[in-house]
Design a protein around this motif. Structure first.
Motif, PDB file in Angstrom:
ATOM      1  N   GLU A 228     -21.517  64.196 -11.289  1.00 25.10           N
ATOM      2  CA  GLU A 228     -22.211  65.339 -11.867  1.00 25.10           C
ATOM      3  C   GLU A 228     -21.860  66.570 -11.043  1.00 25.10           C
ATOM      4  N   GLN A 229     -21.405  67.591 -11.724  1.00 26.22           N
ATOM      5  CA  GLN A 229     -20.990  68.825 -11.053  1.00 26.22           C
ATOM      6  C   GLN A 229     -21.496  70.025 -11.845  1.00 26.22           C
ATOM      7  N   GLY A 230     -22.341  70.819 -11.206  1.00 29.99           N
ATOM      8  CA  GLY A 230     -22.824  72.038 -11.841  1.00 29.99           C
ATOM      9  C   GLY A 230     -23.536  71.814 -13.153  1.00 29.99           C
ATOM     10  N   GLY A 231     -24.319  70.730 -13.241  1.00 30.52           N
ATOM     11  CA  GLY A 231     -25.043  70.450 -14.471  1.00 30.52           C
ATOM     12  C   GLY A 231     -24.200  69.815 -15.559  1.00 30.52           C
ATOM     13  N   LYS A 232     -22.953  69.471 -15.238  1.00 34.85           N
ATOM     14  CA  LYS A 232     -22.061  68.855 -16.212  1.00 34.85           C
ATOM     15  C   LYS A 232     -21.714  67.435 -15.782  1.00 34.85           C
ATOM     16  N   GLU A 233     -21.625  66.539 -16.745  1.00 32.82           N
ATOM     17  CA  GLU A 233     -21.243  65.155 -16.467  1.00 32.82           C
ATOM     18  C   GLU A 233     -19.727  65.054 -16.578  1.00 32.82           C
ATOM     19  N   ARG A 234     -19.087  64.773 -15.450  1.00 35.99           N
ATOM     20  CA  ARG A 234     -17.632  64.760 -15.403  1.00 35.99           C
ATOM     21  C   ARG A 234     -17.130  63.326 -15.252  1.00 35.99           C
ATOM     22  N   TRP A 235     -16.308  62.924 -16.210  1.00 37.44           N
ATOM     23  CA  TRP A 235     -15.694  61.606 -16.212  1.00 37.44           C
ATOM     24  C   TRP A 235     -14.201  61.740 -15.949  1.00 37.44           C
ATOM     25  N   SER A 236     -13.621  60.675 -15.433  1.00 35.79           N
ATOM     26  CA  SER A 236     -12.164  60.560 -15.426  1.00 35.79           C
ATOM     27  C   SER A 236     -11.807  59.164 -15.902  1.00 35.79           C
ATOM     28  N   VAL A 237     -10.650  59.039 -16.539  1.00 36.20           N
ATOM     29  CA  VAL A 237     -10.200  57.757 -17.075  1.00 36.20           C
ATOM     30  C   VAL A 237      -8.783  57.496 -16.601  1.00 36.20           C
ATOM     31  N   ALA A 238      -8.510  56.239 -16.296  1.00 36.00           N
ATOM     32  CA  ALA A 238      -7.175  55.858 -15.844  1.00 36.00           C
ATOM     33  C   ALA A 238      -6.203  55.894 -17.018  1.00 36.00           C
ATOM     34  N   GLN A 239      -5.178  56.715 -16.905  1.00 35.12           N
ATOM     35  CA  GLN A 239      -4.224  56.867 -18.002  1.00 35.12           C
ATOM     36  C   GLN A 239      -3.536  55.553 -18.336  1.00 35.12           C
ATOM     37  N   ALA A 240      -3.308  54.730 -17.320  1.00 38.27           N
ATOM     38  CA  ALA A 240      -2.601  53.465 -17.543  1.00 38.27           C
ATOM     39  C   ALA A 240      -3.359  52.522 -18.462  1.00 38.27           C
ATOM     40  N   ALA A 241      -4.673  52.753 -18.631  1.00 38.28           N
ATOM     41  CA  ALA A 241      -5.480  51.862 -19.461  1.00 38.28           C
ATOM     42  C   ALA A 241      -5.535  52.303 -20.912  1.00 38.28           C
ATOM     43  N   LEU A 242      -5.007  53.480 -21.231  1.00 40.25           N
ATOM     44  CA  LEU A 242      -5.095  53.999 -22.585  1.00 40.25           C
ATOM     45  C   LEU A 242      -3.880  53.588 -23.403  1.00 40.25           C
TER      46      LEU A 242
END
Length: 479
Positions: A228-242
């Motif tokens: 959580e950063q500045g009131g925003k929910e920030r996700w990241s996803v592994a590109q290799a899994a897409l």
């Protein structure tokens, strides 16, 4: 295997150390030894069950019936009984738009409040309808703030703390619940990389979720990260899994901001611009401009039992605790339900970490589950809202002509599988049963893992054993 002819409602849950009265298995049961079935299933861990006549309470057969086991989602059957008694089958949850000042010239002379009422079924299309109704009331703006209130239920960051960070069935709990507190993530391969979107889709509306963002990460694992950063929910996803394209629902941790953000977008589309949503701890007073009422509780519970929605179980269970005057914090509400069950069904040993069964610390024995169902289900009409459990043929296909009919709640966690409910034998005899299986050592090793190795095969063997036991019991009452 222990066979008993005592009445389960008259003492088995209080202590099974006393001598049993019946020691000889009926002929129909001797034909298929239960221990052979258990050994063939090769589950490891524990296998416990009890089946009794639902009218007399006479125990037909039991194994390890007083051993506390994780109920998994069969706990939702207890939650349904708890909510039906405390709230009533006709209870509706209300979500309101409240103006803290009068409306003059189409403008609210004060704040506009989106106030949640703990409705676990509220979705984006419902908010769109509320926005349209607000405009129909002649509202075209707000002089003050746009507030969001989620205090109808205590906030819990997650239902269980041993689940992977990204699973949508383990979201935050609060009094303002939108789309089961999940945000929709979709990806599609595009020129030079991927197009990633986060939205709050309903059947008719798909507004962008501005409170959630997804970044693409050049890594093999973990699959997702969250911050959580500045009131925003920030996700990241592994590109290799897409792959080429796909989508999944992710949990929301700031549900009040998520719902406020979505409503702001929908209201703007109706010609009602609103400032950015601001959470408020105390419920502001004012006039109700728009109210959205949920369906009645009984159909909500029917869907909860059918689709095993965890957030619904938590919301209705916590609401029931509030109605009964008990503490409704996440853990406290589970303990309140256990105390209620102790008073209403004489079940002494059950403990609940939550209302959905997702938490690994919940425990109930097969005897206690049967006692609860036998004593409380008839008066609250539970069986008609339980899902019909499909019996299957040797090829795994549903056998619609099977002579045994089962209405039950399933429960599944990694290396835990349970089934509890009612069965109608071929001759019409009504039985109540609970089957609880679990390899807790393997489950502990699989914490924070969505699909641990060996789990799928283990669950298939457990479910096969459940059907074999049901068929074994039904054989005693053949046509």
């Amino acid at each position: 295997m222990t066979l008993s002819r005592r009445m389960v409602l008259a003492g088995l849950v209080a202590g099974a150390a006393r001598p049993v009265l019946g020691q000889t298995a009926p002929a129909g049961l001797r034909a298929v030894p239960a221990e052979d079935l258990v050994r063939a299933a090769d589950l490891g861990g524990e296998v416990a069950y009890l089946v009794a006549d639902s009218r007399s309470g006479l125990v037909l057969e039991s194994r390890g019936a007083t051993r506390p086991m994780p109920p998994a989602s069969t706990a939702k059957a207890i939650t349904a009984l708890y909510a039906l008694e405390a709230l009533g089958p006709g209870h509706r949850f209300a979500t309101r738009l409240i103006a803290t000042g009068p409306v003059a010239g189409g403008v609210v002379q004060g704040d506009l409040v989106l106030a949640g009422g703990g409705d676990p079924t509220l979705n984006t299309d419902d908010l769109a309808q509320m926005a349209a109704q607000l405009r129909a009331r002649g509202v075209s703006g707000v002089a003050g703030r746009f507030l969001v209130w989620a205090g109808a239920l205590p906030y819990a960051r997650e239902i269980a703390d041993d689940q992977p960070v990204h699973v949508g069935y383990n979201p935050s709990v609060s009094g303002l619940i939108l789309n089961h507190n999940r945000v929709h993530f979709e990806w599609r391969r595009a020129q030079g990389g991927y197009a990633l979107t986060m939205d709050a889709r309903g059947e008719r509306h798909r507004p962008r979720a501005y409170t959630a963002a997804m970044d693409l990460a050049n890594r093999k694992g973990p699959l997702f990260t969250y911050a959580e950063q500045g009131g925003k929910e920030r996700w990241s996803v592994a590109q290799a899994a897409l792959g080429k394209e796909g989508s999944r629902w992710l949990p929301v941790r700031r549900p009040e901001l998520y719902a406020g953000d979505v409503f702001q977008t929908l209201a703007r589309a109706q010609g009602v611009p609103l400032p950015a949503p601001q959470p408020v701890a105390a419920m502001p007073g004012g006039a109700v401009l728009v109210e959205h009422a949920s369906a009645e509780l009984r159909p909500i519970l029917r869907d909860m039992l059918r689709y095993s929605t965890n957030i619904t179980a938590e919301a209705v269970g916590m609401s029931a605790s509030l109605r009964l005057g008990a503490a409704a914090g996440h853990g406290e509400s589970g303990r309140a339900m256990a105390a209620w069950l102790r008073t209403r069904a004489g079940v002494e040993g059950a403990r609940f970490a939550d209302h959905s069964g997702l938490g690994a610390a919940s425990r109930i024995s097969a005897a206690e589950m049967v006692a609860a169902l036998a004593r409380l289900a008839p008066q609250h009409g539970l069986r008609p809202i339980l899902r019909n459990f499909a019996m299957r043929d040797a090829n795994g296909r549903e056998d619609k002509a099977h002579p045994i009919r089962v209405a039950a709640k399933t429960g599944t966690l990694n290396f835990v599988s349970s089934l509890a409910g009612f069965m109608t034998a071929p001759d019409g005899t009504e039985l109540v049963f609970a089957i609880l299986t679990g390899d807790l050592a393997r489950r502990a090793r699989a914490a924070q893992t969505e699909q641990p190795e060996g789990n799928s095969a283990w669950l298939r063997r457990s479910r096969r054993l459940q059907q074999q036991l049901i068929e074994r019991w039904g054989a005693l009452y053949g046509t």
